[in-house]
Enzyme design. Structure first.
Site, PDB file in Angstrom:
ATOM      1  N   ASN A 170       0.798  -1.230   0.000  1.00 35.19           N
ATOM      2  CA  ASN A 170       0.000   0.000   0.000  1.00 35.19           C
ATOM      3  C   ASN A 170       0.829   1.278   0.000  1.00 35.19           C
ATOM      4  O   ASN A 170       0.345   2.326  -0.403  1.00 35.19           O
ATOM      5  CB  ASN A 170      -1.038  -0.014   1.136  1.00 35.19           C
ATOM      6  CG  ASN A 170      -0.405   0.002   2.495  1.00 35.19           C
ATOM      7  OD1 ASN A 170       0.734  -0.449   2.667  1.00 35.19           O
ATOM      8  ND2 ASN A 170      -1.110   0.500   3.478  1.00 35.19           N
ATOM      9  N   LYS A 220      12.154  -8.134   0.624  1.00 35.86           N
ATOM     10  CA  LYS A 220      11.086  -8.732  -0.181  1.00 35.86           C
ATOM     11  C   LYS A 220       9.910  -7.765  -0.262  1.00 35.86           C
ATOM     12  O   LYS A 220       9.194  -7.548   0.711  1.00 35.86           O
ATOM     13  CB  LYS A 220      10.587 -10.049   0.423  1.00 35.86           C
ATOM     14  CG  LYS A 220       9.630 -10.732  -0.540  1.00 35.86           C
ATOM     15  CD  LYS A 220       8.706 -11.715   0.136  1.00 35.86           C
ATOM     16  CE  LYS A 220       7.342 -11.175   0.422  1.00 35.86           C
ATOM     17  NZ  LYS A 220       6.527 -10.747  -0.726  1.00 35.86           N
ATOM     18  N   GLY A 232       2.611  -5.365   7.621  1.00 35.10           N
ATOM     19  CA  GLY A 232       1.556  -6.097   6.919  1.00 35.10           C
ATOM     20  C   GLY A 232       0.421  -6.392   7.872  1.00 35.10           C
ATOM     21  O   GLY A 232       0.226  -5.680   8.865  1.00 35.10           O
ATOM     22  N   SER A 233      -0.300  -7.459   7.591  1.00 41.21           N
ATOM     23  CA  SER A 233      -1.499  -7.759   8.375  1.00 41.21           C
ATOM     24  C   SER A 233      -1.133  -8.372   9.735  1.00 41.21           C
ATOM     25  O   SER A 233      -0.070  -8.990   9.890  1.00 41.21           O
ATOM     26  CB  SER A 233      -2.382  -8.724   7.588  1.00 41.21           C
ATOM     27  OG  SER A 233      -1.634  -9.868   7.260  1.00 41.21           O
ATOM     28  N   VAL A 252      -0.497 -12.324   9.611  1.00 45.12           N
ATOM     29  CA  VAL A 252       0.849 -12.733   9.171  1.00 45.12           C
ATOM     30  C   VAL A 252       1.887 -12.303  10.219  1.00 45.12           C
ATOM     31  O   VAL A 252       2.819 -13.040  10.532  1.00 45.12           O
ATOM     32  CB  VAL A 252       1.183 -12.152   7.770  1.00 45.12           C
ATOM     33  CG1 VAL A 252       2.626 -12.439   7.400  1.00 45.12           C
ATOM     34  CG2 VAL A 252       0.238 -12.707   6.713  1.00 45.12           C
ATOM     35  N   GLY A 253       1.670 -11.133  10.798  1.00 41.92           N
ATOM     36  CA  GLY A 253       2.590 -10.647  11.831  1.00 41.92           C
ATOM     37  C   GLY A 253       2.687 -11.612  13.003  1.00 41.92           C
ATOM     38  O   GLY A 253       3.772 -11.856  13.543  1.00 41.92           O
ATOM     39  N   GLU A 308       4.794  -3.866  12.247  1.00 43.74           N
ATOM     40  CA  GLU A 308       3.833  -2.771  12.050  1.00 43.74           C
ATOM     41  C   GLU A 308       2.627  -3.387  11.369  1.00 43.74           C
ATOM     42  O   GLU A 308       2.708  -3.765  10.193  1.00 43.74           O
ATOM     43  CB  GLU A 308       4.428  -1.684  11.144  1.00 43.74           C
ATOM     44  CG  GLU A 308       5.630  -0.967  11.719  1.00 43.74           C
ATOM     45  CD  GLU A 308       5.288  -0.023  12.853  1.00 43.74           C
ATOM     46  OE1 GLU A 308       4.096   0.214  13.118  1.00 43.74           O
ATOM     47  OE2 GLU A 308       6.227   0.447  13.506  1.00 43.74           O
ATOM     48  N   CYS A 314      -2.984   1.760   6.494  1.00 40.45           N
ATOM     49  CA  CYS A 314      -3.085   1.193   7.837  1.00 40.45           C
ATOM     50  C   CYS A 314      -3.681   2.216   8.792  1.00 40.45           C
ATOM     51  O   CYS A 314      -4.259   1.864   9.807  1.00 40.45           O
ATOM     52  CB  CYS A 314      -1.725   0.741   8.322  1.00 40.45           C
ATOM     53  SG  CYS A 314      -0.487   2.004   8.117  1.00 40.45           S
ATOM     54  N   GLU A 339     -10.596  -5.012  10.380  1.00 38.11           N
ATOM     55  CA  GLU A 339      -9.938  -4.124   9.426  1.00 38.11           C
ATOM     56  C   GLU A 339     -10.402  -4.500   8.020  1.00 38.11           C
ATOM     57  O   GLU A 339     -10.112  -5.593   7.536  1.00 38.11           O
ATOM     58  CB  GLU A 339      -8.419  -4.279   9.520  1.00 38.11           C
ATOM     59  CG  GLU A 339      -7.711  -3.295   8.609  1.00 38.11           C
ATOM     60  CD  GLU A 339      -6.201  -3.468   8.594  1.00 38.11           C
ATOM     61  OE1 GLU A 339      -5.737  -4.617   8.520  1.00 38.11           O
ATOM     62  OE2 GLU A 339      -5.497  -2.446   8.646  1.00 38.11           O
ATOM     63  N   GLU A 397       8.621   2.902  13.771  1.00 40.98           N
ATOM     64  CA  GLU A 397       9.404   3.307  12.598  1.00 40.98           C
ATOM     65  C   GLU A 397       9.351   4.828  12.487  1.00 40.98           C
ATOM     66  O   GLU A 397       8.704   5.503  13.279  1.00 40.98           O
ATOM     67  CB  GLU A 397       8.834   2.642  11.339  1.00 40.98           C
ATOM     68  CG  GLU A 397       8.983   1.134  11.392  1.00 40.98           C
ATOM     69  CD  GLU A 397       8.778   0.450  10.054  1.00 40.98           C
ATOM     70  OE1 GLU A 397       7.683   0.580   9.494  1.00 40.98           O
ATOM     71  OE2 GLU A 397       9.713  -0.220   9.588  1.00 40.98           O
TER      72      GLU A 397
HETATM   73  P1  NAD Z   1       0.127  -9.056   4.164  1.00 38.32           P
HETATM   74  O1  NAD Z   1       0.325  -9.372   5.599  1.00 38.32           O
HETATM   75  O2  NAD Z   1      -0.739  -9.951   3.372  1.00 38.32           O
HETATM   76  O3  NAD Z   1       1.524  -9.017   3.399  1.00 38.32           O
HETATM   77  C1  NAD Z   1       2.585  -8.160   3.778  1.00 38.32           C
HETATM   78  C2  NAD Z   1       3.890  -8.725   3.252  1.00 38.32           C
HETATM   79  O4  NAD Z   1       4.132  -9.962   3.905  1.00 38.32           O
HETATM   80  C3  NAD Z   1       3.904  -9.037   1.749  1.00 38.32           C
HETATM   81  O5  NAD Z   1       5.184  -8.792   1.232  1.00 38.32           O
HETATM   82  C4  NAD Z   1       3.587 -10.528   1.728  1.00 38.32           C
HETATM   83  O6  NAD Z   1       4.051 -11.180   0.572  1.00 38.32           O
HETATM   84  C5  NAD Z   1       4.331 -11.011   2.959  1.00 38.32           C
HETATM   85  N1  NAD Z   1       3.801 -12.249   3.547  1.00 38.32           N
HETATM   86  C6  NAD Z   1       2.543 -12.762   3.416  1.00 38.32           C
HETATM   87  N2  NAD Z   1       2.458 -13.935   4.093  1.00 38.32           N
HETATM   88  C7  NAD Z   1       3.667 -14.147   4.662  1.00 38.32           C
HETATM   89  C8  NAD Z   1       4.198 -15.177   5.489  1.00 38.32           C
HETATM   90  N3  NAD Z   1       3.458 -16.220   5.878  1.00 38.32           N
HETATM   91  N4  NAD Z   1       5.475 -15.068   5.897  1.00 38.32           N
HETATM   92  C9  NAD Z   1       6.238 -14.011   5.550  1.00 38.32           C
HETATM   93  N5  NAD Z   1       5.792 -13.004   4.745  1.00 38.32           N
HETATM   94  C10 NAD Z   1       4.523 -13.074   4.319  1.00 38.32           C
HETATM   95  O7  NAD Z   1      -0.397  -7.543   4.105  1.00 38.32           O
HETATM   96  P2  NAD Z   1      -0.773  -6.683   2.833  1.00 38.32           P
HETATM   97  O8  NAD Z   1      -2.091  -7.147   2.318  1.00 38.32           O
HETATM   98  O9  NAD Z   1       0.379  -6.613   1.890  1.00 38.32           O
HETATM   99  O10 NAD Z   1      -0.917  -5.236   3.501  1.00 38.32           O
HETATM  100  C11 NAD Z   1      -2.056  -4.837   4.162  1.00 38.32           C
HETATM  101  C12 NAD Z   1      -1.875  -4.929   5.666  1.00 38.32           C
HETATM  102  O11 NAD Z   1      -0.720  -4.223   6.060  1.00 38.32           O
HETATM  103  C13 NAD Z   1      -3.012  -4.296   6.428  1.00 38.32           C
HETATM  104  O12 NAD Z   1      -3.340  -5.102   7.528  1.00 38.32           O
HETATM  105  C14 NAD Z   1      -2.426  -2.976   6.895  1.00 38.32           C
HETATM  106  O13 NAD Z   1      -3.027  -2.418   8.035  1.00 38.32           O
HETATM  107  C15 NAD Z   1      -1.018  -3.361   7.145  1.00 38.32           C
HETATM  108  N6  NAD Z   1      -0.151  -2.195   7.137  1.00 38.32           N
HETATM  109  C16 NAD Z   1       0.347  -1.758   8.331  1.00 38.32           C
HETATM  110  C17 NAD Z   1       1.146  -0.622   8.377  1.00 38.32           C
HETATM  111  C18 NAD Z   1       1.696  -0.118   9.679  1.00 38.32           C
HETATM  112  O14 NAD Z   1       2.676   0.602   9.650  1.00 38.32           O
HETATM  113  N7  NAD Z   1       1.126  -0.471  10.821  1.00 38.32           N
HETATM  114  C19 NAD Z   1       1.439   0.059   7.195  1.00 38.32           C
HETATM  115  C20 NAD Z   1       0.919  -0.423   6.000  1.00 38.32           C
HETATM  116  C21 NAD Z   1       0.126  -1.563   5.980  1.00 38.32           C
END
Ligand code: NAD
Length: 502
Positions: free
Chosen positions: A155, A178, A231-232, A235-236, A253, A287, A388, A467
């Protein structure tokens, strides 16, 4: 078949290489699914292993390069980014979909992060502290961690990688990066600029591919000392468990469910401007997007009528049209997911005031557009107010008092960003004390973080790291405590200087 314009490779040890699988995946324009932005190396654990080894090989040379010198390279990156701002922004809009004005903001955030990093190498400070013993000196120094694994979402395709790349490199680490598989090509354009600015081979290694294949291989690799993930939350959580088992530092994050309070003394026009920008900017895919409005019952009717009226008039379309306010969602899967949350909201009794479906009129049917959507009659505990959605969906919760508003706002598993519209300074300060988020805006939207301040959230939004600005530099360095005894004899702390007391 659509014409393929580019093939995007991995960068390993300074060489641009295909994935070991020899396979490719496509990156497409979300505003026009027929437009293939390019084909991208589909990598796996073997490519990750090669990247980690290359990063490890480059580590000693880089960590022994004086930090101010490392920063000088970041200054050159900043300069090239400024020169390429428009080119990168256009590519970003084509690959990710956000409107061009916001794409320029995304790239500007990278420029600002680079400019901050350009000075940070001269400020990687430790502390000097008096020793409890005579003829002894005590201080702390910062040491790099080793190889950092950086995993980014789609995003903010240049800003979020920048938040990770610049501080990790200035601190003397080498990295395996990545990007998300929805935005690999603009991420590659960013990495090329580091190369052009003179970053030594192996300091950044770029591996493209999916989360399970590449992301998790980075997380699990024993040669990686630290994971920085945005990310989400789902996954986090998986990443945190893996890192926990390996006792590896990880900075997370994650998701948000951000709310704005509109009090009975709010400037309503300002609140409407901020709500529209927060909820529908980046098509709700931030986010920090505003996905809940907590409004005082006394002003609700007036606020909602202005809000819905303006939301209906927002122009949807491809982001490269300067007059468009709302671009597409990033892919077809996101449209389905947003729709499923909306359907659930309707089923649970929320009142749909506008939107609620994909936008498919005319040229919009070529892409993944969704109408700005507003729900009324939502309770703080309802699904719409808890999950979310990551799309242009805003839920309105009605309250009778300030205390009820704060309670509704805090009724969330997430804690990233919040805002309050009020003219009362006492309420503003009470909010600053009582909201359970990492970021709070008074009389502004929930979005709008500035690069040089800490960014991150509480609860399930993260694990306590921040960050942005100086706090990012803490993520990427180890503190080493150094004692220098110049007495020429053995001095025992807590013992020799306490003898007279015993
Ligand atoms: P996502 O968790 O699907 O993916 C994020 C990244 O992680 C991608 O590069 C993806 O390929 C990788 N990934 C996916 N599964 C994985 C695994 N099992 N192991 C390791 N890596 C993996 O998230 P998204 O759809 O790309 O982004 C949207 C999410 O990110 C939303 O929940 C949003 O709130 C969050 N986000 C948070 C912040 C913040 O700073 N808090 C900023 C931007 C986005």
């Amino acid at each position: 078949m659509p014409k393929v314009t580019t093939r995007t490779l991995n960068l390993i040890g300074g060489k641009w290489v295909e994935a070991k699988s020899g396979k490719w995946f496509e990156s497409r324009n979300p505003a026009d699914d027929g437009d293939v932005v390019g084909e991208v190396a589909k990598s796996g654990p073997d490519d990750v292993d090669a990247a980690v080894k290359a990063a490890r090989k480059a580590f000693d040379g880089w960590r022994l390069t004086p930090a101010p010198k490392r920063s000088e390279i970041m200054g050159r990156v900043a300069q090239i980014l400024r020169e390429r701002k428009e080119e990168l922004s256009q590519l970003l809009t084509r690959e990710m979909g956000k409107v061009i004005e916001e794409a320029r903001g995304d790239v500007q955030e990278s420029i600002d992060t680079a400019a901050y990093a350009a000075g940070a190498g001269t400020r990687l400070m430790g502390e000097t502290v008096p020793s409890e013993l005579p003829d002894k000196f005590a201080m702390t120094v910062r040491a790099p961690m080793g190889v950092c694994g950086l995993i980014a979402p789609w995003n903010f395709p240049t800003a979020i990688p920048s938040w990770k790349l610049f501080p990790s490199l200035v601190c003397g680490n080498t990295v395996v990066f990545k990007p998300a598989s929805d935005t690999p090509i603009v991420a590659t354009a960013l990495v090329r600029i580091f190369e052009e600015a003179g970053l030594p081979a192996g300091c950044i290694n770029l591996v493209h591919g999916g989360g399970g294949d590449v992301g998790m291989a980075i997380v699990k690799h024993p040669g990686v000392a630290l994971i920085s993930f945005t990310g989400s939350s789902g996954v986090g959580r998986e990443i945190a468990s893996e890192c926990g088992r390996a006792l590896k530092r990880c900075s997370l994050e994650l998701g948000g469910k951000n709310g704005s309070i509109v009090m009975d003394d709010a400037d309503l026009e300002l609140a409407v401007d901020g709500s529209l920008w927060g909820a529908f900017g980046t098509t709700g895919q931030r986010c920090t997007a505003t996905s809940r409005i907590v409004v005082h019952e006394k002003v609700k009717a007036e606020y909602l009528s202005r809000l819905v009226d303006r939301a209906k008039k927002l122009k949807l379309g491809p982001g490269n049209d300067e007059s468009v306010k709302v671009g597409p969602l990033v892919n077809a899967g996101r449209v389905k997911e947003v729709q499923s949350w909306v359907d659930r909201g309707v089923k649970e009794g929320a009142k749909l005031l506008c939107g609620g479906k994909a936008a498919t009129n005319g040229a919009l049917k070529k892409g993944w557009f969704y109408e700005p959507t507003i729900f009324d009659n939502v309770k703080a505990g309802d699904t719409l107010a808890q999950e979310e959605i990551f799309g242009p969906v805003l839920s309105v919760i009605t309250v009778k008092s300030f205390d009820e508003a704060i309670a509704a706002l805090n009724n969330s598993k997430y804690g990233l960003s919040a805002s309050i519209y009020t003219q009362d300074v006492n309420r503003a300060f009470r909010a600053a004390r009582d909201v359970e988020t990492g970021i709070l805006y008074i009389n502004s939207s929930t979005i709008g973080a500035e690069n040089h301040l800490p960014f991150g959230g509480m609860k399930e939004t993260g694990n306590g790291h921040r960050e942005g600005g100086w706090t990012a530099y803490d993520i990427y360095s180890e503190i080493r405590t150094v004692y220098v005894d110049f007495s020429g004899k053995l001095q025992r702390a807590q013992i020799d200087n306490r003898k007279a007391e015993s």
